[in-house]
Write an enzyme that holds these catalytic residues in place. Sequence first.
Site, PDB file in Angstrom:
ATOM      1  N   GLU A  34      41.389  42.000  48.880  1.00  0.00           N
ATOM      2  CA  GLU A  34      41.519  43.448  48.775  1.00  0.00           C
ATOM      3  C   GLU A  34      40.707  44.036  49.933  1.00  0.00           C
ATOM      4  OE1 GLU A  34      40.144  45.133  45.087  1.00  0.00           O
ATOM      5  OE2 GLU A  34      40.535  47.167  45.802  1.00  0.00           O
ATOM      6  N   ARG A 258      34.504  30.159  41.237  1.00  0.00           N
ATOM      7  CA  ARG A 258      34.124  30.894  42.433  1.00  0.00           C
ATOM      8  C   ARG A 258      32.837  30.311  42.993  1.00  0.00           C
ATOM      9  NH1 ARG A 258      34.914  35.940  41.665  1.00  0.00           N
ATOM     10  NH2 ARG A 258      33.487  36.816  43.147  1.00  0.00           N
ATOM     11  N   LYS A 268      31.789  42.265  47.156  1.00  0.00           N
ATOM     12  CA  LYS A 268      31.930  43.277  48.211  1.00  0.00           C
ATOM     13  C   LYS A 268      31.344  44.606  47.773  1.00  0.00           C
ATOM     14  CE  LYS A 268      36.382  41.732  49.031  1.00  0.00           C
ATOM     15  NZ  LYS A 268      37.517  42.344  48.414  1.00  0.00           N
TER      16      LYS A 268
HETATM   17  P1  ATP Z   1      34.572  40.752  45.497  1.00  0.00           P
HETATM   18  O1  ATP Z   1      34.078  40.994  44.109  1.00  0.00           O
HETATM   19  O2  ATP Z   1      33.558  40.191  46.389  1.00  0.00           O
HETATM   20  O3  ATP Z   1      35.279  41.936  46.063  1.00  0.00           O
HETATM   21  P2  ATP Z   1      37.087  39.748  44.860  1.00  0.00           P
HETATM   22  O4  ATP Z   1      37.479  38.527  44.135  1.00  0.00           O
HETATM   23  O5  ATP Z   1      37.310  41.040  44.204  1.00  0.00           O
HETATM   24  O6  ATP Z   1      35.614  39.579  45.326  1.00  0.00           O
HETATM   25  P3  ATP Z   1      39.223  39.767  46.699  1.00  0.00           P
HETATM   26  O7  ATP Z   1      39.318  40.486  47.966  1.00  0.00           O
HETATM   27  O8  ATP Z   1      40.073  40.210  45.573  1.00  0.00           O
HETATM   28  O9  ATP Z   1      37.718  39.809  46.286  1.00  0.00           O
HETATM   29  O10 ATP Z   1      39.364  38.195  46.907  1.00  0.00           O
HETATM   30  C1  ATP Z   1      40.299  37.557  47.746  1.00  0.00           C
HETATM   31  C2  ATP Z   1      40.355  36.117  47.341  1.00  0.00           C
HETATM   32  O11 ATP Z   1      39.087  35.499  47.521  1.00  0.00           O
HETATM   33  C3  ATP Z   1      40.716  35.963  45.887  1.00  0.00           C
HETATM   34  O12 ATP Z   1      41.688  34.953  45.753  1.00  0.00           O
HETATM   35  C4  ATP Z   1      39.433  35.590  45.233  1.00  0.00           C
HETATM   36  O13 ATP Z   1      39.645  34.818  44.096  1.00  0.00           O
HETATM   37  C5  ATP Z   1      38.699  34.849  46.343  1.00  0.00           C
HETATM   38  N1  ATP Z   1      37.258  34.948  46.161  1.00  0.00           N
HETATM   39  C6  ATP Z   1      36.506  36.062  46.084  1.00  0.00           C
HETATM   40  N2  ATP Z   1      35.216  35.772  45.863  1.00  0.00           N
HETATM   41  C7  ATP Z   1      35.137  34.418  45.814  1.00  0.00           C
HETATM   42  C8  ATP Z   1      34.077  33.488  45.619  1.00  0.00           C
HETATM   43  N3  ATP Z   1      32.819  33.885  45.421  1.00  0.00           N
HETATM   44  N4  ATP Z   1      34.366  32.173  45.642  1.00  0.00           N
HETATM   45  C9  ATP Z   1      35.636  31.757  45.852  1.00  0.00           C
HETATM   46  N5  ATP Z   1      36.668  32.565  46.029  1.00  0.00           N
HETATM   47  C10 ATP Z   1      36.441  33.890  46.018  1.00  0.00           C
HETATM   48 MG    MG Z   2      38.373  42.555  43.908  1.00  0.00          MG
END
Ligand code: ATP
Ligand code: MG
Length: 553
Positions: A34, A258, A268
């Site tokens: 995202e 994760r 983020k």
């Molecule tokens: P954040 O909370 O940091 O925004 P998110 O999962 O909401 O993390 P996205 O942009 O939706 O962020 O994530 C893109 C991809 O990266 C998704 O497939 C997510 O599962 C993966 N991802 C995000 N954080 C992690 C992590 N700590 N370890 C492994 N994969 C991750």
């Molecule tokens: Mg997210």
Amino acid sequence: MEVKETLNFIEEIIEEDLKKGTHGGRVHTRFPPEPNGYLHIGHAKSICLNFGLAQKYGGKTNLRFDDTNPVTEETEYVESIRNDVRWLGFQWDAEYYASDYFHQLYEWALVLIDKGLAYVDDSTSEEIAALKGTPTSAGKDSPFRSRSIEENRRLFVEMKEGKYPDGSRVLRAKIDMAHPNMIMRDPILYRIKNAAHHRTGNKWCIYPMYDFAHGQSDSIEKITHSICTLEFIPHRALYDWCIDNLEIFPSRQYEFARLNLTYTIMSKRKLLELVNGGHVKGWDDPRMPTISGLRRRGFTPESIREFAKRVGVAKRENIIEVQLLEYCIREDLNKKAHRVMAVMDPVKLVITNYPEGKSEHLTIENNPEDTESGTREVPFSRELYIEREDFMENPPKKYFRLFPGGMVRLKGAYIIVCDSVIKDDSGNIAEIHCSLIENSRSGNDQSGLTVKGTIHWVSAPHAEKAELRLYDRLFTDINPTGHDDKDFKEFINPDSLKVISAFIEPSLKQAKAGISYQFIRKAYFCVDSDSTPENMVFNQTVTLKDAWNPSKG
Ligand code: ATP
Ligand code: MG
């Protein structure tokens, strides 16, 4: 003997699919960020996994911006994400935006309405929550659940046409308010949000929820293995429900643990709080766990890929020690970084038997670990700087550095013996006077002497001044977000950045931003983007040694 490679559980699933010929033997993954912030090391793990699987099985990987929330997303983030994925060493086969599918998703919502599988609910979010039930008790049907297909269609079209204010109505799936999985209790599919979107502008005022966008986006792109993190396990039923009821390409979701890392945070939204609150200098502050921060700190793509490989793919939540990441960069830089000399806490050393005004250029190997790395010329003269800590007036036994009457080798240069110490009025050491042993030059040593200690130095008249930025962990707690009663920001380390000045050898004047060096006996440093030839700035990437050992880690 044949060594059988062990597969991680996702590879096992893929190999099983390949054997059965599922999806015609295709492997197609996607990385779906995202664009609401910069990528962090957790995303790097996901990138390495998704792209790595496609590489291993001759498949493809899409980069898909999951941009269904107009409020938090920005083009700056899109650019940074593209840049970070490329820098990590991966090239996507196609680039898509979930927002490109808004029209298709809208059409699919109408399909569900026509099948009697979705309805418009006029309840407030509080009213919806109140009827949701609990994990142990069933929810109750909304009073709007029995609307006719015609009325649902009319209302939903009007929602799209902007007839209703934010929050006044939602579109919900009609599944089962008593479903044991709370997510399946008539989940919201669409909400009204009169907000401009970074790509579609004001075209839309209704936006699909993640659960109504993600699986369908996978399906449109014919993704075979949609890999996400464990918190999406309860969402899988809805992912499948949408695909099954829309009768579209059967992408499947698989979940892994994760990445969590000690002494840092991995979200983020929280990283944005650090940026907005001025706790760091920006998304690429070298203390940040962002890919851009790690890059500026001096991490290499190879070190991050190696880290991701060593972390592996787990099915259960865990927390990885940050020392493993540091180990990976240390190993990589040990192979690649040129060795140079910098003195951080200088004291003057005068070689009394070396002629005044004379200087010579010594040829020193750039990296003994890398025979291709060549040599460089380092000026040597009568007056040098050495580290204050490399001299002791009254040394303990087995002190192999410099002391009155003691002998050391100056790295790449000569053996010297310490004759006397000159002090200032307040009793501090002002100069150390030494004499050079004839014929003891490194590489051509005919002195017959053996000395135990080697110290680094910089020729005083040739030395350049540089700013060194030394970093400590950004948080003092091993798991800053793991405290229910405390905000993670309470654990910010007030001493995470220390700026010092140092004397560096003149060869570094040419150094370009991003290039890494080993400041021998000290640490790995890389040239910061703030650096200019007049005002050189280096970031400490990682120290040279750590007691931490990967086999016990
Ligand atoms: P954040 O909370 O940091 O925004 P998110 O999962 O909401 O993390 P996205 O942009 O939706 O962020 O994530 C893109 C991809 O990266 C998704 O497939 C997510 O599962 C993966 N991802 C995000 N954080 C992690 C992590 N700590 N370890 C492994 N994969 C991750
Ligand atoms: Mg997210």
